[in-house]
Every structure is written in structure tokens, then in C-alpha cells.
Design a protein around this motif. Structure first.
Motif, mmCIF file in Angstrom:
data_model
loop_
_atom_site.group_PDB
_atom_site.id
_atom_site.type_symbol
_atom_site.label_atom_id
_atom_site.label_comp_id
_atom_site.label_asym_id
_atom_site.label_seq_id
_atom_site.Cartn_x
_atom_site.Cartn_y
_atom_site.Cartn_z
ATOM 1 N N TYR A 139 0.832 -1.201 0.000
ATOM 2 C CA TYR A 139 0.000 0.000 0.000
ATOM 3 C C TYR A 139 0.868 1.252 0.000
ATOM 4 C CZ TYR A 139 -3.348 -3.509 1.562
ATOM 5 O OH TYR A 139 -4.129 -4.637 1.651
ATOM 6 N N GLU A 140 0.415 2.263 -0.728
ATOM 7 C CA GLU A 140 1.120 3.541 -0.791
ATOM 8 C C GLU A 140 0.447 4.516 0.177
ATOM 9 O OE1 GLU A 140 2.805 6.409 -4.290
ATOM 10 O OE2 GLU A 140 0.682 5.881 -4.401
ATOM 11 N N ILE A 141 1.242 5.068 1.102
ATOM 12 C CA ILE A 141 0.698 5.989 2.091
ATOM 13 C C ILE A 141 0.319 7.301 1.418
ATOM 14 C CG2 ILE A 141 1.138 7.261 4.228
ATOM 15 C CD1 ILE A 141 3.257 5.169 4.919
ATOM 16 N N ILE A 142 -0.892 7.756 1.659
ATOM 17 C CA ILE A 142 -1.332 9.058 1.171
ATOM 18 C C ILE A 142 -1.288 10.068 2.306
ATOM 19 C CG2 ILE A 142 -3.269 10.353 0.179
ATOM 20 C CD1 ILE A 142 -4.137 7.745 -1.192
ATOM 21 N N SER A 143 -1.757 9.674 3.469
ATOM 22 C CA SER A 143 -1.743 10.534 4.650
ATOM 23 C C SER A 143 -1.276 9.721 5.849
ATOM 24 C CB SER A 143 -3.143 11.101 4.908
ATOM 25 O OG SER A 143 -3.202 11.802 6.137
ATOM 26 N N GLY A 144 -0.260 10.236 6.561
ATOM 27 C CA GLY A 144 0.204 9.552 7.767
ATOM 28 C C GLY A 144 1.635 9.070 7.738
ATOM 29 N N HIS A 145 2.480 9.689 6.914
ATOM 30 C CA HIS A 145 3.883 9.266 6.834
ATOM 31 C C HIS A 145 4.603 9.386 8.184
ATOM 32 C CE1 HIS A 145 2.866 10.008 2.617
ATOM 33 N NE2 HIS A 145 3.880 9.234 2.288
ATOM 34 N N ARG A 146 4.371 10.476 8.887
ATOM 35 C CA ARG A 146 5.032 10.682 10.185
ATOM 36 C C ARG A 146 4.533 9.663 11.216
ATOM 37 N NH1 ARG A 146 7.555 15.298 11.493
ATOM 38 N NH2 ARG A 146 6.574 15.353 13.556
ATOM 39 N N ARG A 147 3.240 9.371 11.201
ATOM 40 C CA ARG A 147 2.695 8.390 12.134
ATOM 41 C C ARG A 147 3.258 6.997 11.861
ATOM 42 N NH1 ARG A 147 -3.223 9.532 10.780
ATOM 43 N NH2 ARG A 147 -2.264 11.037 9.363
ATOM 44 N N ALA A 148 3.408 6.665 10.569
ATOM 45 C CA ALA A 148 3.964 5.357 10.226
ATOM 46 C C ALA A 148 5.402 5.239 10.710
ATOM 47 C CB ALA A 148 3.886 5.135 8.717
ATOM 48 N N TYR A 149 6.179 6.305 10.513
ATOM 49 C CA TYR A 149 7.579 6.290 10.944
ATOM 50 C C TYR A 149 7.671 6.201 12.465
ATOM 51 C CZ TYR A 149 12.413 7.768 11.615
ATOM 52 O OH TYR A 149 13.728 7.831 12.003
ATOM 53 N N ALA A 150 6.854 7.003 13.151
ATOM 54 C CA ALA A 150 6.883 7.005 14.615
ATOM 55 C C ALA A 150 6.454 5.654 15.168
ATOM 56 C CB ALA A 150 5.977 8.112 15.151
ATOM 57 N N ALA A 151 5.465 5.029 14.533
ATOM 58 C CA ALA A 151 5.002 3.717 14.986
ATOM 59 C C ALA A 151 6.106 2.677 14.848
ATOM 60 C CB ALA A 151 3.775 3.295 14.179
ATOM 61 N N GLU A 152 6.840 2.751 13.750
ATOM 62 C CA GLU A 152 7.957 1.814 13.549
ATOM 63 C C GLU A 152 9.037 2.042 14.591
ATOM 64 O OE1 GLU A 152 10.505 0.050 9.784
ATOM 65 O OE2 GLU A 152 9.836 2.131 9.717
ATOM 66 N N GLN A 153 9.319 3.338 14.882
ATOM 67 C CA GLN A 153 10.317 3.660 15.898
ATOM 68 C C GLN A 153 9.871 3.189 17.280
ATOM 69 O OE1 GLN A 153 12.806 4.351 13.529
ATOM 70 N NE2 GLN A 153 13.559 5.551 15.250
ATOM 71 N N ALA A 154 8.557 3.176 17.503
ATOM 72 C CA ALA A 154 8.023 2.750 18.793
ATOM 73 C C ALA A 154 7.942 1.232 18.919
ATOM 74 C CB ALA A 154 6.639 3.364 19.009
ATOM 75 N N GLY A 155 8.277 0.520 17.846
ATOM 76 C CA GLY A 155 8.297 -0.931 17.891
ATOM 77 C C GLY A 155 7.012 -1.608 17.486
ATOM 78 N N LEU A 156 6.069 -0.871 16.901
ATOM 79 C CA LEU A 156 4.816 -1.475 16.455
ATOM 80 C C LEU A 156 5.030 -2.234 15.147
ATOM 81 C CD1 LEU A 156 3.809 0.656 18.538
ATOM 82 C CD2 LEU A 156 1.811 0.969 17.082
ATOM 83 N N ASP A 157 4.287 -3.290 14.958
ATOM 84 C CA ASP A 157 4.358 -4.071 13.730
ATOM 85 C C ASP A 157 3.283 -3.661 12.731
ATOM 86 O OD1 ASP A 157 6.519 -5.652 14.615
ATOM 87 O OD2 ASP A 157 5.148 -6.946 15.727
ATOM 88 N N THR A 158 2.121 -3.225 13.251
ATOM 89 C CA THR A 158 1.008 -2.831 12.387
ATOM 90 C C THR A 158 0.489 -1.458 12.784
ATOM 91 O OG1 THR A 158 -0.692 -3.813 13.817
ATOM 92 C CG2 THR A 158 0.322 -5.246 12.147
#
Length: 234
Positions: free
Chosen positions: A71-90
Motif C-alpha cells: 500500500y502507498e501511504i497518502i496521509s500519515g507518513h510521520r505516524r507510520a515512521y513514529a510507529a515503527e520507531q516505537a516498535g509497532l508491527d502494524t
């Protein structure tokens, strides 16, 4: 309705419809192509990461399916990056079918709501949205309340974009001029080493001439004023 208008309307979510939020692996998400907004590890990102680590992602991302998978992110690039940094998988995602132009407009609009936007980010975002609007041509847009707004053919796309962002069409065009600056000068604009108005004038110089300006600034330890930039342009 024309065939083109029917196509555009079909891609606009029904205001009364309930869209499904899905948990999608972060590994299946890719950034929007040529996304003009930077995702950096600044203090605001640290706060976002800490918040997501505690409470999760409260506002779903918006993405569209890719032909090659994922999937291509349209809105939420910062949230996706922060979630990855926080250790979330989904992360929670609203998956929406959108063509390139509609996706570009939504991507730009959702990011322009941020409090702090660099001049270079605004410049490339305006350019991308303006090109998308021109591709769409004359059409009727459905607004958030479901009412329609006729885009008049005689109205310049930059004026329409300006109305959406609270700026004049001329100011929109001036921001887009910054995309003609070489990276060295554009970085100086972002770092407030060169003011906006002189930078617009310098954008009319050829790349090699802009490089000479950087060398002259380094030699003199000074930046050009508006009048000096205007003389350089002439």
C-alpha cells in the motif's frame, strides 16, 4: 454528468459511508512517490513516538493499494515512521482506491495542516497539487459537506489552490518558483539564511549562475538583499 465527472465522483468517498479501518503491517506500506514533506527525527517526532508507544496510533493512516502489492501511504507518513520507531508491527489504515491526481491532492492537503512547514516543502507540495489540478481540468468537486463546487474554467488553477490554502494565486506561483533553486540555495532558504523574496528572484538564474551566487556569499559572508537579487536577475 460527463464521463470524466462520473469518474471523479466515483472516487470521492460518500460522506455518509463508514470506511473500514484495517490493521496493516508497516512492512507493507511505502511512502507516496516524490513525497515533498520530510520525515525527520526532531523533537516533535520524539513526542509523537513516545505518545504512540503509550497509546498506539489513534488516527488511522490513509493509503491506496499498489498494483505490485502493498500500500502507498497518502496521509500519515510521520505516524507510520513514529510507529515503527516505537516498535509497532502494524498500524490502523483506511484503504481507499484513488487515482494519482486525487491521491496527490489529498496527500498535499493533509500535510499542509501541520504547524511547521519548510518553504521547500510548501514549494514542492504546491507544485505537485497544481499539476494534479491541471490534469483534472474543469470538474465539480464534492466538498466535505457533500455539496458541489463548480470550478470555473477561466479561474486559474493557482488561484483555486490559493483559495484552498489562504494565499493568493500569485503567492502560490512565487512559492513554486523556489523549486527552480539548486539544493544549496534552497537549503539556505529553509535555514532562513536567505529571505523568501530574494530567493524568488534568484530562482530565475541558471543553475551555474546560482552556484556563483553561493560562492560569492561564501566569499563575502553576506546574503543578497532583495534589490541585489533583482539586479542579479536582470
Amino acid at each position: 454528468l460527463s464521463e470524466e465527472l462520473q469518474k471523479k465522483t466515483a472516487q470521492t468517498p460518500d460522506p455518509g459511508a463508514i470506511e473500514t479501518v484495517r490493521q496493516i503491517p508497516i512492512s507493507e506500506l511505502v511512502p507516496f512517490e516524490d513525497h515533498p514533506f520530510r520525515v525527520v527525527n526532531d523533537e516533535a517526532m520524539l513526542r509523537t513516538t513516545e505518545s504512540i508507544a503509550l497509546y498506539g496510533v489513534l488516527s488511522p493512516l490513509i493509503a491506496r493499494p499498489r498494483e505490485e502489492g502493498g500500500y502507498e501511504i497518502i496521509s500519515g507518513h510521520r505516524r507510520a515512521y513514529a510507529a515503527e520507531q516505537a516498535g509497532l508491527d502494524t498500524v490502523p489504515v483506511i484503504v481507499r482506491e484513488m487515482d494519482d491526481d486525487a491521491a496527490t491532492v489529498l496527500m498535499v492537503d493533509s500535510n499542509l495542516q501541520r504547524e511547521s512547514i519548510l518553504p521547500s516543502e510548501r514549494a514542492f507540495a504546491y507544485k505537485m497539487k497544481l499539476e494534479a489540478m491541471k490534469h483534472q481540468g474543469e470538474r465539480t468537486d464534492l466538498q466535505a459537506d457533500g455539496t458541489s463546487r463548480q470550478v470555473v474554467g477561466k479561474l486559474e488553477a493557482s488561484d483555486i489552490l490559493g483559495n484552498d490554502t489562504g494565499e493568493s494565486g500569485r503567492q502560490v506561483q512565487r512559492f513554486i518558483r523556489l523549486t527552480n533553486l539548486i539544493p544549496g540555495l534552497l537549503d539556505m532558504v529553509d535555514q532562513k539564511q536567505i529571505s523568501f523574496n530574494p530567493a524568488v528572484e534568484l530562482s530565475y538564474l541558471k543553475p551555474e549562475e546560482q552556484q556563483h551566487v553561493i560562492e560569492a556569499m561564501d566569499y563575502t559572508q553576506a546574503t543578497p538583499s532583495l534589490s541585489q537579487a533583482q539586479r542579479l536577475k536582470k
